[in-house]
Scaffold this motif. Structure first.
Motif, PDB file in Angstrom:
ATOM      1  N   SER A 243       0.872  -1.268  -0.070  1.00 13.90           N
ATOM      2  CA  SER A 243      -0.053   0.124  -0.020  1.00 13.90           C
ATOM      3  C   SER A 243       0.845   1.229   0.004  1.00 13.90           C
ATOM      4  O   SER A 243       0.508   2.234  -0.636  1.00 13.90           O
ATOM      5  CB  SER A 243      -0.979   0.058   1.217  1.00 13.90           C
ATOM      6  OG  SER A 243      -1.794  -1.163   1.164  1.00 13.90           O
ATOM      7  N   ALA A 244       1.843   1.150   0.551  1.00 12.05           N
ATOM      8  CA  ALA A 244       2.779   2.392   0.877  1.00 12.05           C
ATOM      9  C   ALA A 244       3.484   2.610  -0.639  1.00 12.05           C
ATOM     10  O   ALA A 244       3.617   3.693  -1.023  1.00 12.05           O
ATOM     11  CB  ALA A 244       3.927   2.260   2.035  1.00 12.05           C
ATOM     12  N   LEU A 245       3.962   1.647  -1.277  1.00 14.03           N
ATOM     13  CA  LEU A 245       4.548   1.792  -2.458  1.00 14.03           C
ATOM     14  C   LEU A 245       3.527   2.438  -3.634  1.00 14.03           C
ATOM     15  O   LEU A 245       3.872   2.932  -4.505  1.00 14.03           O
ATOM     16  CB  LEU A 245       5.392   0.529  -2.953  1.00 14.03           C
ATOM     17  CG  LEU A 245       6.558  -0.093  -2.135  1.00 14.03           C
ATOM     18  CD1 LEU A 245       7.135  -1.272  -2.389  1.00 14.03           C
ATOM     19  CD2 LEU A 245       7.514   1.275  -2.280  1.00 14.03           C
ATOM     20  N   GLN A 246       2.371   1.709  -3.372  1.00 14.07           N
ATOM     21  CA  GLN A 246       1.299   2.242  -4.495  1.00 14.07           C
ATOM     22  C   GLN A 246       1.088   3.698  -4.043  1.00 14.07           C
ATOM     23  O   GLN A 246       0.825   4.420  -5.264  1.00 14.07           O
ATOM     24  CB  GLN A 246      -0.152   1.317  -4.461  1.00 14.07           C
ATOM     25  CG  GLN A 246       0.279   0.169  -4.780  1.00 14.07           C
ATOM     26  CD  GLN A 246      -1.352  -0.828  -4.281  1.00 14.07           C
ATOM     27  OE1 GLN A 246      -1.828  -0.486  -3.398  1.00 14.07           O
ATOM     28  NE2 GLN A 246      -1.390  -1.982  -5.117  1.00 14.07           N
TER      29      GLN A 246
ATOM     30  N   SER B 276      15.366  -9.622 -10.527  1.00  9.86           N
ATOM     31  CA  SER B 276      15.059  -9.398 -12.117  1.00  9.86           C
ATOM     32  C   SER B 276      13.930  -8.245 -12.181  1.00  9.86           C
ATOM     33  O   SER B 276      14.245  -7.694 -13.154  1.00  9.86           O
ATOM     34  CB  SER B 276      14.359 -10.774 -12.317  1.00  9.86           C
ATOM     35  OG  SER B 276      15.265 -11.590 -12.218  1.00  9.86           O
ATOM     36  N   SER B 277      13.305  -7.978 -10.940  1.00  7.38           N
ATOM     37  CA  SER B 277      12.206  -7.064 -11.376  1.00  7.38           C
ATOM     38  C   SER B 277      12.876  -5.469 -11.192  1.00  7.38           C
ATOM     39  O   SER B 277      12.566  -4.740 -11.993  1.00  7.38           O
ATOM     40  CB  SER B 277      11.151  -7.110  -9.949  1.00  7.38           C
ATOM     41  OG  SER B 277      10.241  -5.799 -10.117  1.00  7.38           O
ATOM     42  N   CYS B 278      13.884  -5.508 -10.223  1.00  6.13           N
ATOM     43  CA  CYS B 278      14.638  -4.248  -9.970  1.00  6.13           C
ATOM     44  C   CYS B 278      15.609  -4.017 -11.254  1.00  6.13           C
ATOM     45  O   CYS B 278      15.835  -2.800 -11.377  1.00  6.13           O
ATOM     46  CB  CYS B 278      15.308  -4.337  -8.782  1.00  6.13           C
ATOM     47  SG  CYS B 278      14.676  -4.393  -7.154  1.00  6.13           S
ATOM     48  N   LEU B 279      15.948  -5.001 -11.885  1.00  7.69           N
ATOM     49  CA  LEU B 279      16.816  -4.574 -13.071  1.00  7.69           C
ATOM     50  C   LEU B 279      16.007  -4.158 -14.326  1.00  7.69           C
ATOM     51  O   LEU B 279      16.595  -3.451 -15.272  1.00  7.69           O
ATOM     52  CB  LEU B 279      17.363  -6.092 -13.691  1.00  7.69           C
ATOM     53  CG  LEU B 279      18.479  -6.664 -12.940  1.00  7.69           C
ATOM     54  CD1 LEU B 279      18.951  -7.699 -13.187  1.00  7.69           C
ATOM     55  CD2 LEU B 279      19.723  -5.644 -12.827  1.00  7.69           C
TER      56      LEU B 279
ATOM     57  N   ALA C 160       4.335  -9.112  -5.023  1.00 10.12           N
ATOM     58  CA  ALA C 160       4.561  -8.579  -6.420  1.00 10.12           C
ATOM     59  C   ALA C 160       3.899  -7.368  -6.682  1.00 10.12           C
ATOM     60  O   ALA C 160       4.076  -6.670  -7.633  1.00 10.12           O
ATOM     61  CB  ALA C 160       4.066 -10.050  -7.360  1.00 10.12           C
ATOM     62  N   THR C 161       2.677  -7.245  -6.035  1.00  6.20           N
ATOM     63  CA  THR C 161       2.162  -5.932  -6.299  1.00  6.20           C
ATOM     64  C   THR C 161       2.832  -4.598  -5.963  1.00  6.20           C
ATOM     65  O   THR C 161       2.701  -3.740  -6.620  1.00  6.20           O
ATOM     66  CB  THR C 161       0.688  -6.026  -5.381  1.00  6.20           C
ATOM     67  OG1 THR C 161      -0.019  -7.200  -5.432  1.00  6.20           O
ATOM     68  CG2 THR C 161      -0.007  -4.751  -5.637  1.00  6.20           C
ATOM     69  N   GLY C 162       3.483  -4.912  -4.948  1.00  2.00           N
ATOM     70  CA  GLY C 162       4.459  -3.809  -4.577  1.00  2.00           C
ATOM     71  C   GLY C 162       5.437  -3.408  -5.575  1.00  2.00           C
ATOM     72  O   GLY C 162       5.719  -2.388  -6.107  1.00  2.00           O
TER      73      GLY C 162
ATOM     74  N   GLU D   9      10.239 -11.972  10.370  1.00  2.00           N
ATOM     75  CA  GLU D   9       9.664 -10.757   9.021  1.00  2.00           C
ATOM     76  C   GLU D   9      10.827 -11.029   7.728  1.00  2.00           C
ATOM     77  O   GLU D   9      11.956 -10.818   7.722  1.00  2.00           O
ATOM     78  CB  GLU D   9       9.897  -9.599   9.545  1.00  2.00           C
ATOM     79  CG  GLU D   9       9.238  -8.808   8.344  1.00  2.00           C
ATOM     80  CD  GLU D   9       9.291  -7.269   8.800  1.00  2.00           C
ATOM     81  OE1 GLU D   9      10.296  -6.534   8.750  1.00  2.00           O
ATOM     82  OE2 GLU D   9       8.047  -6.544   9.003  1.00  2.00           O
ATOM     83  N   LEU D  10      10.334 -11.905   6.926  1.00  2.00           N
ATOM     84  CA  LEU D  10      11.210 -12.384   5.701  1.00  2.00           C
ATOM     85  C   LEU D  10      10.333 -11.790   4.544  1.00  2.00           C
ATOM     86  O   LEU D  10       9.095 -11.877   4.226  1.00  2.00           O
ATOM     87  CB  LEU D  10      11.650 -13.718   5.662  1.00  2.00           C
ATOM     88  CG  LEU D  10      12.405 -14.238   6.740  1.00  2.00           C
ATOM     89  CD1 LEU D  10      12.601 -16.045   6.648  1.00  2.00           C
ATOM     90  CD2 LEU D  10      13.711 -13.607   6.898  1.00  2.00           C
ATOM     91  N   CYS D  11      11.246 -11.574   3.443  1.00  2.00           N
ATOM     92  CA  CYS D  11      10.621 -11.279   2.142  1.00  2.00           C
ATOM     93  C   CYS D  11       9.719 -12.165   1.651  1.00  2.00           C
ATOM     94  O   CYS D  11      10.480 -13.406   1.702  1.00  2.00           O
ATOM     95  CB  CYS D  11      11.624 -10.701   1.392  1.00  2.00           C
ATOM     96  SG  CYS D  11      11.045 -10.053  -0.317  1.00  2.00           S
ATOM     97  N   LEU D  12       8.583 -11.910   1.115  1.00  2.00           N
ATOM     98  CA  LEU D  12       7.795 -12.930   0.432  1.00  2.00           C
ATOM     99  C   LEU D  12       8.045 -13.378  -1.098  1.00  2.00           C
ATOM    100  O   LEU D  12       7.445 -14.100  -1.515  1.00  2.00           O
ATOM    101  CB  LEU D  12       6.135 -12.585   0.635  1.00  2.00           C
ATOM    102  CG  LEU D  12       5.920 -12.164   2.124  1.00  2.00           C
ATOM    103  CD1 LEU D  12       4.343 -11.567   2.219  1.00  2.00           C
ATOM    104  CD2 LEU D  12       6.018 -13.441   2.912  1.00  2.00           C
TER     105      LEU D  12
END
Length: 356
Positions: free
Chosen positions: A222-225, A282-285, A246-248, A271-274
């Motif tokens: 929600s924050a990133l959106q 790959s998404s950041c690239l 993936a939505t973020g 708390e771990l990355c989902l």
């Protein structure tokens, strides 16, 4: 053996400026020369005045006798007064202090206040020259930035840090529009902010270049959106990673100028990355201007990290040597290659894998 008194004035002034404030005042009583040098404005360019170590009377004395217009950075630490605190020796920062500070220190650019009750402190009393304001574990008034005199109170403020300020709510975030020069906002432990309040507030802060949101009830997605909708020119983002999906990541694609992304998780938690590391990278690239991806507290280290990096390295042709893995992972995207650095732990063995 040479003594301190044999040193030139410029060297002694530099040494005195590194001493704690209490020691500066004490050393001014050693001799006339030291007293003169300790009144040099260069000694008091930066000051840290904790109320639990220095009586408020001494702080007033330092402000009136030693601190002058050369002061650039000031840290204050007071006490939050509450019914549970029965000791009469506790002090809180008084409005008169800031009035004198504003008149004397017209070059002050950074003000940090920790563990202080600011309910009686109007924002208009803060020095107008501030470029960075840090409030850490403080209580502020609900009418902060609401009074007419608060409008334009800090015309040069560029960076605002709010770390565990429980009385900071949606209405405060919305009123940040009264800071026309604000380009960096840090929100940590601001649990009074709602998703609706964040969205409304960022709509008024479309000029922000850096934003950090850590420790809130708002999900990372929600924050990133909200950031993607309203902060099109943002260049640096730091958020918690626990609820990132993936939505973020899809929201990040709407930020063409994003240059730095930090995903943070608290140490000692589950708390771990989902999202799989390979999918995240790959998404950041795909982000055209992203140069730094920093992952803090993820536990990506050892053989597991090595196998993941081998997999990513085998999939991408643009990756390069110089990979290191530790408790904090930072990937630097430079042109058509990537370098990876971490602090404080490094693994030379992993470097050899990718340096061939």
């Amino acid at each position: 053996m040479a003594s301190l008194n044999s040193l030139p004035d410029l060297v002694l002034v530099e040494i005195f400026s590194l001493l704690p404030e209490r020691e500066r005042v004490r050393n001014s009583r050693v001799c006339r020369r030291w007293k003169r040098l300790l009144r040099d404005p260069s000694v008091w360019r930066h000051a840290d005045l904790p109320l639990q170590e220095v009586r408020f009377k001494i702080i007033w004395h330092v402000l009136r006798r030693y601190i002058r217009s050369n002061l650039q950075s000031l840290s204050l630490q007071g006490y939050v007064q509450s019914k549970s605190m029965l000791c009469s020796t506790f002090h809180s920062i008084q409005p008169e202090f800031f009035q004198v500070l504003s008149k004397k220190c017209f070059r002050l650019q950074r003000l940090s206040i920790r563990l202080a009750e600011l309910l009686s402190i109007p924002m208009a009393s803060l020095p107008r020259t501030l470029r960075r304001l840090e409030l850490l574990s403080c209580d502020i008034s609900l009418v902060w930035m609401a009074c007419k005199e608060d409008e334009g109170a800090l015309p040069h403020l560029e960076e605002l840090v709010l770390d565990h300020v429980p009385t900071f709510h949606d209405r405060h975030l919305l009123r940040l529009r009264c800071f026309p020069a604000l380009c960096s906002l840090f929100l940590c432990g601001t649990y009074g902010i709602t998703q609706e309040g964040l969205d409304s507030g960022l709509r008024e802060l479309s000029h922000l270049q850096r934003i950090e949101i850590l420790g809130s009830y708002i999900s990372t997605d929600s924050a990133l959106q909200s950031i993607s909708r309203h902060l099109r020119d943002v260049r640096h983002i730091r958020v918690t990673v626990g609820t990132l999906t993936a939505t973020g990541l899809e929201a990040l694609e709407g930020l063409p100028k994003l240059a730095s992304l930090c995903l943070f998780s608290k140490c000692g938690t589950d708390e771990l990355c989902l999202i799989p590391f390979a999918a995240l990278l790959s998404s950041c690239l795909t982000l055209p201007r992203l140069r730094v991806l920093e992952l803090q507290g993820q536990g990506w280290e050892g053989q597991e990290a090595e196998s993941m990096l081998k997999e990513v390295h085998g999939q991408g042709e643009g990756t390069c040597p110089s990979w290191h893995i530790g408790t904090s992972l930072t990937l630097h995207f430079l042109g058509d290659w990537i370098s990876c650095s971490t602090l404080p732990v490094m693994m030379p063995g992993l470097f050899k894998v990718f340096s061939q």
